[in-house]
Design an enzyme around this catalytic site. Sequence first.
Site, PDB file in Angstrom:
ATOM      1  CE  LYS A   1      -1.782   2.621   3.257  1.00 21.49           C
ATOM      2  NZ  LYS A   1      -1.886   3.985   2.685  1.00 21.49           N
TER       3      LYS A   1
ATOM      4  CB  SER B   1       4.979   8.124  11.960  1.00 24.63           C
ATOM      5  OG  SER B   1       3.786   7.380  12.046  1.00 24.63           O
ATOM      6  CB  THR B   2       8.221   6.348  15.874  1.00 20.14           C
ATOM      7  OG1 THR B   2       9.485   6.466  15.212  1.00 20.14           O
ATOM      8  CG2 THR B   2       8.400   5.566  17.154  1.00 20.14           C
TER       9      THR B   2
ATOM     10  N   GLY C   1       4.209   2.749  13.522  1.00 18.17           N
ATOM     11  CA  GLY C   1       5.030   1.540  13.650  1.00 18.17           C
ATOM     12  C   GLY C   1       4.748   0.816  14.959  1.00 18.17           C
TER      13      GLY C   1
ATOM     14  CD  GLU D   1      14.311   0.815   7.339  1.00 15.83           C
ATOM     15  OE1 GLU D   1      14.823   1.795   7.913  1.00 15.83           O
ATOM     16  OE2 GLU D   1      14.938  -0.206   7.047  1.00 15.83           O
TER      17      GLU D   1
ATOM     18  CB  CYS E   1      13.065   9.096   7.682  1.00 16.70           C
ATOM     19  SG  CYS E   1      14.064   8.357   6.368  1.00 16.70           S
TER      20      CYS E   1
ATOM     21  CD  GLU F   1      10.149  12.166  11.855  1.00 16.38           C
ATOM     22  OE1 GLU F   1       9.104  11.586  12.192  1.00 16.38           O
ATOM     23  OE2 GLU F   1      10.953  11.702  11.037  1.00 16.38           O
TER      24      GLU F   1
END
Length: 504
Positions: free
Chosen positions: A209, A262-263, A266, A283, A317, A414
């Site tokens: 996706k 994004s963390t 994730g 990642e 990133c 971030e």
Amino acid sequence: MPTLASEKKSPRAPGRSGRPAPELIFGDLWEFDPAPETADPKLKARYELFINGQFVAPKSGKYFDSINPANEQKLAEIALAGPADVDAAYQAAKAAYDGVWGKMPGRERAKYLFRIARLLQDRAREFAVAETLDGGKPIKEARDFDVPMAAAHFFYHAGWADKLDYVAPGRRVAPLGVVGQVIPWNFPLLMLAWKLAPALAMGNTVVLKPAETTSITCLKLAEIFQDAGLPPGVVNFVTGAGEVGAAVMGHAIPAKIAFTGSTEVGKIIMRSLAGTDKKMTMELGGKAANIVFDDAPLDQAVEGIVNGIFFNQGHVCCAGSRLLVHEPVADLVLAKLKNRIKVLRVGDPIDKNTVVGAINSKEQLGKITAMVASGVKEGAEMYQPPCKLPTKGFYFRPTLFSGVSMSHRIAREEIFGPVLSILTFRTVDEAVEKANNTAYGLSAGVWTDKGSRILKMSTELKAGVVWANTYNKFDPTSPFGGYKESGFGREGGRQGLLDYCKLV
Ligand code: NAP
Ligand code: MG
């Protein structure tokens, strides 16, 4: 002939020795005529899902718009996948794995990857324009970086496909089966290549996706797969927003899932898959430190800092979003940076002169604006050059914050925009401590004349990539990935292939 509208002299910043810096400070930019890239991106009015080698309508019959962030105009309609479409994509991927791709000798798979790379090169200009229109990145970057690098990843992995016995010397490797992948919007085609090329070289089949705002080059790549004769079902694309991503990650069929984003998302995915036997690579986000010592070649360092944070509007990133600068040269570096960002051309990304293009979406522009407001509120000193921004579309001025401390949000979180937070340090240990004082660990940069210092820093910095006297350099042979909350697993190189196989 371009004319310089005005030239003002302002007080010069002190140099290393306390003497004034030699720079002149220009008030205005040279006026350039517009230079839009004119290649036809060959867009369709409507893009369907790509399942089992065919473009198919979503079962729901629903579509959403993809817009050009440079002017907010609609570019195309994109199919909205539902759970039944995701399931159909996985069934196709499984049949292709069992029936064709998993059994095919590597030397035969290599031919397909090579063909895909060549076809992408043939249509490079068209893909670059489509990438710029859909995502907002400057055409210079899409043309000179994203598309050639995406082709390079297919070429590189075509080279590996018949040499897989050397991926893990002394061991044999086998594909995992079907792989589910989800990618973000900042490098739509390149992230696609990073994910697909190693998975396919190793003999896996894929359901992927793309990000909701940047699906077009993904679906254009599907046209190339058809032209290359890639067997149906080897790659399947399902488009839509986060729910579709969750359906791709949560399906029972994939043996491995690979996520870039994004963390925060994730972590949601990791929680939802805890206890399953699926292999995972993540990642995730970053908050890189670019560290400049007083013995560094400062003009090159300034170019590297600017490239590190303003490349792709800071939608990177591994962006060098924190500058750690040695105290003796802090004022000089700040003055040079101000001069440099005054002449960055911000504006229409399809113009070949543009350096800082459009922010990818209204939502992302809102996030950047809020983070910058927090920096001002928490007392950091902001500088933005007086450039004119287009009245339509999503744009943000290149922004510097000086006087930042580690407690400020702009030093820790971030921002994912063209915003640089500048901190200072006195000793090597302080630089290492400040650079590592973050939940992330994706990348870092070191600028110094001393090789021994580079070696020390690269050993002590907790970051997946450390660039020395350069920044944002990539190569398919070089593994990329994070430490800590920046994720785990590597993409690129031999290490990246190991994440798409089992050792038998
Ligand atoms: P994001 O919000 O995490 O989205 C990434 C992808 O995940 C998108 O396709 C998104 O769909 C999808 N998604 C959203 N919610 C999901 C869920 N619950 N389950 C599964 N998929 C879901 O990240 P982003 O804002 O697009 O991208 C920026 C982030 O990516 C930054 O943090 C950046 O650092 C990171 N990034 C990391 C690397 C790396 O190599 N480490 C590379 C590039 C970017 P939608 O498009 O609909 O939101
Ligand atoms: Mg778009």
